[in-house]
Design a protein around this motif. Structure first.
Motif, PDB file in Angstrom:
ATOM      1  N   GLY A 161      55.139 -46.657  -2.757  1.00  0.00           N
ATOM      2  CA  GLY A 161      54.644 -45.388  -3.298  1.00  0.00           C
ATOM      3  C   GLY A 161      54.223 -45.521  -4.743  1.00  0.00           C
ATOM      4  O   GLY A 161      53.205 -44.961  -5.174  1.00  0.00           O
ATOM      5  N   GLY A 162      54.984 -46.290  -5.517  1.00  0.00           N
ATOM      6  CA  GLY A 162      54.640 -46.494  -6.916  1.00  0.00           C
ATOM      7  C   GLY A 162      53.342 -47.257  -7.075  1.00  0.00           C
ATOM      8  O   GLY A 162      52.495 -46.929  -7.918  1.00  0.00           O
ATOM      9  N   VAL A 163      53.148 -48.285  -6.256  1.00  0.00           N
ATOM     10  CA  VAL A 163      51.910 -49.069  -6.316  1.00  0.00           C
ATOM     11  C   VAL A 163      50.709 -48.203  -5.951  1.00  0.00           C
ATOM     12  O   VAL A 163      49.659 -48.246  -6.610  1.00  0.00           O
ATOM     13  N   LEU A 164      50.862 -47.386  -4.885  1.00  0.00           N
ATOM     14  CA  LEU A 164      49.758 -46.507  -4.489  1.00  0.00           C
ATOM     15  C   LEU A 164      49.418 -45.501  -5.576  1.00  0.00           C
ATOM     16  O   LEU A 164      48.246 -45.191  -5.815  1.00  0.00           O
ATOM     17  N   ALA A 165      50.443 -44.999  -6.229  1.00  0.00           N
ATOM     18  CA  ALA A 165      50.206 -44.023  -7.299  1.00  0.00           C
ATOM     19  C   ALA A 165      49.406 -44.638  -8.434  1.00  0.00           C
ATOM     20  O   ALA A 165      48.485 -44.023  -8.980  1.00  0.00           O
ATOM     21  N   VAL A 166      49.749 -45.879  -8.785  1.00  0.00           N
ATOM     22  CA  VAL A 166      49.020 -46.574  -9.848  1.00  0.00           C
ATOM     23  C   VAL A 166      47.570 -46.806  -9.424  1.00  0.00           C
ATOM     24  O   VAL A 166      46.627 -46.614 -10.205  1.00  0.00           O
ATOM     25  N   GLN A 167      47.340 -47.227  -8.155  1.00  0.00           N
ATOM     26  CA  GLN A 167      45.987 -47.471  -7.662  1.00  0.00           C
ATOM     27  C   GLN A 167      45.146 -46.196  -7.693  1.00  0.00           C
ATOM     28  O   GLN A 167      43.990 -46.212  -8.105  1.00  0.00           O
ATOM     29  N   LEU A 168      45.758 -45.102  -7.232  1.00  0.00           N
ATOM     30  CA  LEU A 168      45.024 -43.832  -7.223  1.00  0.00           C
ATOM     31  C   LEU A 168      44.693 -43.367  -8.629  1.00  0.00           C
ATOM     32  O   LEU A 168      43.611 -42.824  -8.887  1.00  0.00           O
ATOM     33  N   ALA A 169      45.618 -43.593  -9.547  1.00  0.00           N
ATOM     34  CA  ALA A 169      45.391 -43.174 -10.932  1.00  0.00           C
ATOM     35  C   ALA A 169      44.261 -43.962 -11.573  1.00  0.00           C
ATOM     36  O   ALA A 169      43.611 -43.496 -12.507  1.00  0.00           O
ATOM     37  N   ASN A 170      44.006 -45.154 -11.074  1.00  0.00           N
ATOM     38  CA  ASN A 170      42.956 -45.998 -11.636  1.00  0.00           C
ATOM     39  C   ASN A 170      41.696 -46.039 -10.766  1.00  0.00           C
ATOM     40  O   ASN A 170      40.936 -46.983 -10.809  1.00  0.00           O
ATOM     41  N   GLY A 171      41.527 -45.032  -9.951  1.00  0.00           N
ATOM     42  CA  GLY A 171      40.300 -44.924  -9.168  1.00  0.00           C
ATOM     43  C   GLY A 171      40.350 -45.619  -7.838  1.00  0.00           C
ATOM     44  O   GLY A 171      39.327 -45.763  -7.159  1.00  0.00           O
ATOM     45  N   GLY A 172      41.516 -46.070  -7.411  1.00  0.00           N
ATOM     46  CA  GLY A 172      41.627 -46.770  -6.142  1.00  0.00           C
ATOM     47  C   GLY A 172      41.319 -45.901  -4.949  1.00  0.00           C
ATOM     48  O   GLY A 172      40.999 -46.396  -3.874  1.00  0.00           O
ATOM     49  N   GLY A 173      41.371 -44.596  -5.110  1.00  0.00           N
ATOM     50  CA  GLY A 173      41.094 -43.709  -3.986  1.00  0.00           C
ATOM     51  C   GLY A 173      39.620 -43.562  -3.679  1.00  0.00           C
ATOM     52  O   GLY A 173      39.244 -43.012  -2.661  1.00  0.00           O
ATOM     53  N   SER A 174      38.767 -44.059  -4.575  1.00  0.00           N
ATOM     54  CA  SER A 174      37.316 -43.923  -4.369  1.00  0.00           C
ATOM     55  C   SER A 174      36.691 -45.256  -3.982  1.00  0.00           C
ATOM     56  O   SER A 174      35.561 -45.550  -4.325  1.00  0.00           O
ATOM     57  N   PHE A 175      37.445 -46.095  -3.264  1.00  0.00           N
ATOM     58  CA  PHE A 175      36.941 -47.403  -2.854  1.00  0.00           C
ATOM     59  C   PHE A 175      35.745 -47.260  -1.924  1.00  0.00           C
ATOM     60  O   PHE A 175      35.732 -46.458  -1.008  1.00  0.00           O
ATOM     61  N   GLU A 176      34.721 -48.068  -2.206  1.00  0.00           N
ATOM     62  CA  GLU A 176      33.558 -48.132  -1.332  1.00  0.00           C
ATOM     63  C   GLU A 176      33.291 -49.591  -1.011  1.00  0.00           C
ATOM     64  O   GLU A 176      33.333 -50.440  -1.901  1.00  0.00           O
ATOM     65  N   PRO A 177      33.005 -49.917   0.258  1.00  0.00           N
ATOM     66  CA  PRO A 177      32.720 -51.308   0.601  1.00  0.00           C
ATOM     67  C   PRO A 177      31.447 -51.785  -0.092  1.00  0.00           C
ATOM     68  O   PRO A 177      30.541 -51.002  -0.371  1.00  0.00           O
ATOM     69  N   LEU A 178      31.408 -53.085  -0.409  1.00  0.00           N
ATOM     70  CA  LEU A 178      30.232 -53.642  -1.060  1.00  0.00           C
ATOM     71  C   LEU A 178      29.021 -53.550  -0.137  1.00  0.00           C
ATOM     72  O   LEU A 178      29.103 -53.832   1.052  1.00  0.00           O
ATOM     73  N   ARG A 179      27.904 -53.145  -0.708  1.00  0.00           N
ATOM     74  CA  ARG A 179      26.683 -53.063   0.077  1.00  0.00           C
ATOM     75  C   ARG A 179      26.006 -54.427   0.112  1.00  0.00           C
ATOM     76  O   ARG A 179      26.049 -55.178  -0.860  1.00  0.00           O
ATOM     77  N   PRO A 180      25.370 -54.769   1.229  1.00  0.00           N
ATOM     78  CA  PRO A 180      24.642 -56.038   1.287  1.00  0.00           C
ATOM     79  C   PRO A 180      23.531 -56.059   0.242  1.00  0.00           C
ATOM     80  O   PRO A 180      22.963 -55.023  -0.116  1.00  0.00           O
ATOM     81  N   ALA A 181      23.230 -57.234  -0.269  1.00  0.00           N
ATOM     82  CA  ALA A 181      22.167 -57.358  -1.266  1.00  0.00           C
ATOM     83  C   ALA A 181      20.838 -56.927  -0.669  1.00  0.00           C
ATOM     84  O   ALA A 181      20.553 -57.183   0.500  1.00  0.00           O
ATOM     85  N   ASP A 182      20.044 -56.248  -1.475  1.00  0.00           N
ATOM     86  CA  ASP A 182      18.722 -55.795  -1.041  1.00  0.00           C
ATOM     87  C   ASP A 182      17.780 -56.993  -0.989  1.00  0.00           C
ATOM     88  O   ASP A 182      17.487 -57.604  -2.029  1.00  0.00           O
ATOM     89  N   PRO A 183      17.289 -57.377   0.194  1.00  0.00           N
ATOM     90  CA  PRO A 183      16.429 -58.562   0.287  1.00  0.00           C
ATOM     91  C   PRO A 183      15.074 -58.368  -0.370  1.00  0.00           C
ATOM     92  O   PRO A 183      14.353 -59.346  -0.597  1.00  0.00           O
ATOM     93  N   CYS A 184      14.708 -57.112  -0.665  1.00  0.00           N
ATOM     94  CA  CYS A 184      13.420 -56.844  -1.290  1.00  0.00           C
ATOM     95  C   CYS A 184      13.457 -57.012  -2.811  1.00  0.00           C
ATOM     96  O   CYS A 184      12.409 -56.991  -3.462  1.00  0.00           O
ATOM     97  N   VAL A 185      14.651 -57.164  -3.365  1.00  0.00           N
ATOM     98  CA  VAL A 185      14.795 -57.390  -4.800  1.00  0.00           C
ATOM     99  C   VAL A 185      14.733 -58.890  -5.062  1.00  0.00           C
ATOM    100  O   VAL A 185      15.524 -59.656  -4.507  1.00  0.00           O
ATOM    101  N   GLN A 186      13.773 -59.303  -5.883  1.00  0.00           N
ATOM    102  CA  GLN A 186      13.618 -60.728  -6.149  1.00  0.00           C
ATOM    103  C   GLN A 186      14.862 -61.280  -6.829  1.00  0.00           C
ATOM    104  O   GLN A 186      15.410 -60.673  -7.733  1.00  0.00           O
ATOM    105  N   ARG A 187      15.301 -62.430  -6.376  1.00  0.00           N
ATOM    106  CA  ARG A 187      16.470 -63.069  -6.976  1.00  0.00           C
ATOM    107  C   ARG A 187      16.117 -64.491  -7.376  1.00  0.00           C
ATOM    108  O   ARG A 187      15.188 -65.098  -6.848  1.00  0.00           O
ATOM    109  N   GLU A 188      16.875 -64.996  -8.323  1.00  0.00           N
ATOM    110  CA  GLU A 188      16.697 -66.378  -8.742  1.00  0.00           C
ATOM    111  C   GLU A 188      17.456 -67.277  -7.772  1.00  0.00           C
ATOM    112  O   GLU A 188      18.578 -66.976  -7.395  1.00  0.00           O
ATOM    113  N   VAL A 189      16.832 -68.344  -7.354  1.00  0.00           N
ATOM    114  CA  VAL A 189      17.496 -69.276  -6.444  1.00  0.00           C
ATOM    115  C   VAL A 189      17.492 -70.669  -7.047  1.00  0.00           C
ATOM    116  O   VAL A 189      16.539 -71.068  -7.713  1.00  0.00           O
TER     117      VAL A 189
END
Length: 203
Positions: free
Chosen positions: A19-47
């Protein structure tokens, strides 16, 4: 008795710690987790490539080409590679998108000025070409200026891509990682064959 009391208190202690760990996570924005979006293939990248010469060049082409294909199809790069790996019969749209993506990658590298001159690639192409010794020696003796005046790297690359049977290549994929390996190997060999054949006409 004390041991029983301690054992009975352990679950309560665990609950309190979690409970203490969850409280700390929520206090630091842990409740608004969003999965990483795949990279946009239309955006030019350096290779960057891990290899030199023709192999390194084709590695960059494949990375940019698959991005371009995914962008044309309106899907993520990972989604496209997964679809190609799982299908034994790629669609016409996928074949065309991959071809156009590879050609667009050649054009981009040409515009950026990062394509090496043909003279830097010819000797590597000749290393595994099936030529008689005299002809090979004559070709290797050609000045770089003659080779570079007669051949253009972007033209050689596009011809090599046009000659590939992408449908057959894509039909034999084993998994997602195999896509890059198969494309890189096929394009590398096609470029070597194209260079060797075209420079032979200069002698």
């Amino acid at each position: 008795m004390n041991a029983r009391l301690r054992a009975a208190g352990l679950p309560a202690l665990a609950v309190a710690l979690v409970g203490g760990v969850l409280a700390v996570q929520l206090a630091n924005g842990g409740g608004s987790f969003e999965p990483l979006r795949p990279a946009d293939p239309c955006v030019q990248r350096e290779v960057a490539s891990r290899a030199d010469g023709i192999e390194g060049l084709t590695e960059r082409l494949v990375l940019l080409g698959v991005d371009g294909a995914a962008c044309r199809l309106g899907v993520g790069r990972e989604a496209l590679t997964l679809e190609l790996a799982q299908s034994d019969d790629p669609t016409d749209a996928e074949i065309e998108a991959l071809h156009d993506g590879l050609v667009a990658a050649v054009r981009r590298l040409e515009e950026e000025g990062t394509l090496p001159p043909p003279s830097e690639l010819v000797h590597e192409a000749l290393d595994n070409a099936d030529l008689n010794g005299l002809l090979e020696a004559a070709i290797r003796a050609l000045p770089d200026s003659v080779i570079d005046a007669a051949l253009k790297t972007d033209d050689v690359l596009v011809r090599a891509i046009d000659d590939l049977d992408l449908r057959e290549l894509l039909a034999n994929l084993e998994d997602q990682d195999d896509l890059n390996r198969q494309l890189e190997g096929a394009i590398t060999q096609a470029v070597k064959d194209s260079l060797a054949a075209r420079v032979r006409d200069l002698v």
